[in-house]
Design a protein around this motif. Structure first.
Motif, PDB file in Angstrom:
ATOM      1  N   GLU A 251      -2.481   2.324   3.855  1.00 21.95           N
ATOM      2  CA  GLU A 251      -2.032   1.465   4.945  1.00 21.95           C
ATOM      3  C   GLU A 251      -1.458   2.299   6.093  1.00 21.95           C
ATOM      4  O   GLU A 251      -0.667   1.809   6.894  1.00 21.95           O
ATOM      5  N   GLU A 252      -1.882   3.539   6.152  1.00 24.10           N
ATOM      6  CA  GLU A 252      -1.438   4.432   7.222  1.00 24.10           C
ATOM      7  C   GLU A 252      -1.769   3.847   8.588  1.00 24.10           C
ATOM      8  O   GLU A 252      -2.845   3.293   8.808  1.00 24.10           O
ATOM      9  N   SER A 253      -0.812   3.941   9.511  1.00 18.09           N
ATOM     10  CA  SER A 253      -1.000   3.411  10.854  1.00 18.09           C
ATOM     11  C   SER A 253      -0.676   4.510  11.863  1.00 18.09           C
ATOM     12  O   SER A 253       0.446   4.604  12.362  1.00 18.09           O
TER      13      SER A 253
ATOM     14  N   ARG B 104      -1.705  -2.614  19.164  1.00 23.96           N
ATOM     15  CA  ARG B 104      -1.213  -3.286  17.962  1.00 23.96           C
ATOM     16  C   ARG B 104      -0.841  -4.722  18.274  1.00 23.96           C
ATOM     17  O   ARG B 104      -0.432  -5.042  19.394  1.00 23.96           O
TER      18      ARG B 104
ATOM     19  N   PHE C  83      -9.444   3.532   9.523  1.00 27.66           N
ATOM     20  CA  PHE C  83      -8.202   3.065   8.893  1.00 27.66           C
ATOM     21  C   PHE C  83      -8.334   1.578   8.565  1.00 27.66           C
ATOM     22  O   PHE C  83      -7.703   0.732   9.202  1.00 27.66           O
TER      23      PHE C  83
ATOM     24  N   ASP D  61      -5.132  -0.754   8.046  1.00 20.08           N
ATOM     25  CA  ASP D  61      -4.071  -0.749   9.051  1.00 20.08           C
ATOM     26  C   ASP D  61      -3.896  -2.168   9.581  1.00 20.08           C
ATOM     27  O   ASP D  61      -4.590  -2.594  10.500  1.00 20.08           O
TER      28      ASP D  61
ATOM     29  N   ARG E 183      -3.658  -3.452  13.314  1.00 20.39           N
ATOM     30  CA  ARG E 183      -4.793  -3.371  14.230  1.00 20.39           C
ATOM     31  C   ARG E 183      -6.014  -4.142  13.723  1.00 20.39           C
ATOM     32  O   ARG E 183      -7.138  -3.858  14.127  1.00 20.39           O
TER      33      ARG E 183
END
Length: 237
Positions: A36-38, A52, A129, A132, A135
């Protein structure tokens, strides 16, 4: 340095780095980071803010506009059944637009600096991603310009009194699309239809990225022959 020798520094804002990947960009963008890296996209807080949004901002912003547009056609003399029918048709037209945007624009091949940068901000970031959550829906600021363009085009294609209801139906279709997309990534469907949509969408992300362009429906994938073959034994939580 660009091309295959360039390495994106994930500790720094990445949006203006990815263009330097050159013809290696497509491969990089389609190798997902399964967390879940943003990551930060821009140094500027103002620019970063427009990358975002929270999921509920989409219906909160667009649904009042949609219903106002539909009410305009009613106030111009169309009956309620006519207005409802036009809105449903507008929603169907959106479903085709959704498919075409995803297939031909979101998955276009790029290798130039600005082409890679544009593609990354538009859709490549989602494949890189995929979890994420900040987004997964498109900020209203990112949709407003194409939305205004389509309002103008609807004025060319349709009559003054039918344009608002058709457009409003399309906006509702867009809201359904964005919320469905968010749910497919973060929800845990128990309904079989939603389970099937989620399986197809995850297949698009993690197995066959040039198939399965429909998000809310597989209708146009069936029509145009881009329906992926799913593994019936593969479970989606």
């Amino acid at each position: 340095m660009g091309g295959k020798g360039f390495i994106v520094d994930m500790s720094k804002p990445i949006a203006l780095q990815v263009g330097h990947l050159g013809d290696a960009y497509q491969e990089w963008a389609h190798q997902p980071v399964l967390t879940e890296e943003s990551p930060r996209f821009f140094e500027s807080d103002f620019m970063e803010m427009h990358t975002r949004t929270v999921w509920w901002a989409i219906p909160a912003f667009w649904l009042p506009i949609a219903f106002w547009c539909i009410s305009m056609s009613y106030s111009m003399g169309h009956t309620l059944p006519q207005v409802v029918s036009m809105a449903i048709l507008g929603c169907l037209v959106w479903s085709l637009a959704e498919y075409c945007f995803h297939r031909f624009l979101f998955h276009m091949e790029t290798k130039s600096y600005w082409g890679n940068t544009f593609h990354f901000l538009m859709h490549g970031c989602h494949h890189k991603f995929p979890m994420d959550g900040s987004r997964h829906v498109i900020p209203p600021s990112g949709v407003s310009v194409p939305a205004a363009l389509f309002w103008f085009l609807y004025g060319v294609w349709f009559t003054q009194s039918t344009r608002p209801a058709l457009y409003g139906g399309g906006v509702i279709g867009y809201v359904i699309y964005d919320l469905t997309h968010y749910y497919l990534h973060h929800g845990h469907p128990t309904n079989q239809a939603l389970k099937t949509l989620k399986k197809a969408h995850f297949s698009h992300h993690f197995r066959i990225q040039d198939k399965g362009y429909g998000i809310t429906s597989a209708l146009w994938d069936r029509v145009f022959g881009t329906l992926p073959k799913t593994n019936p034994t593969k479970k989606i939580e």
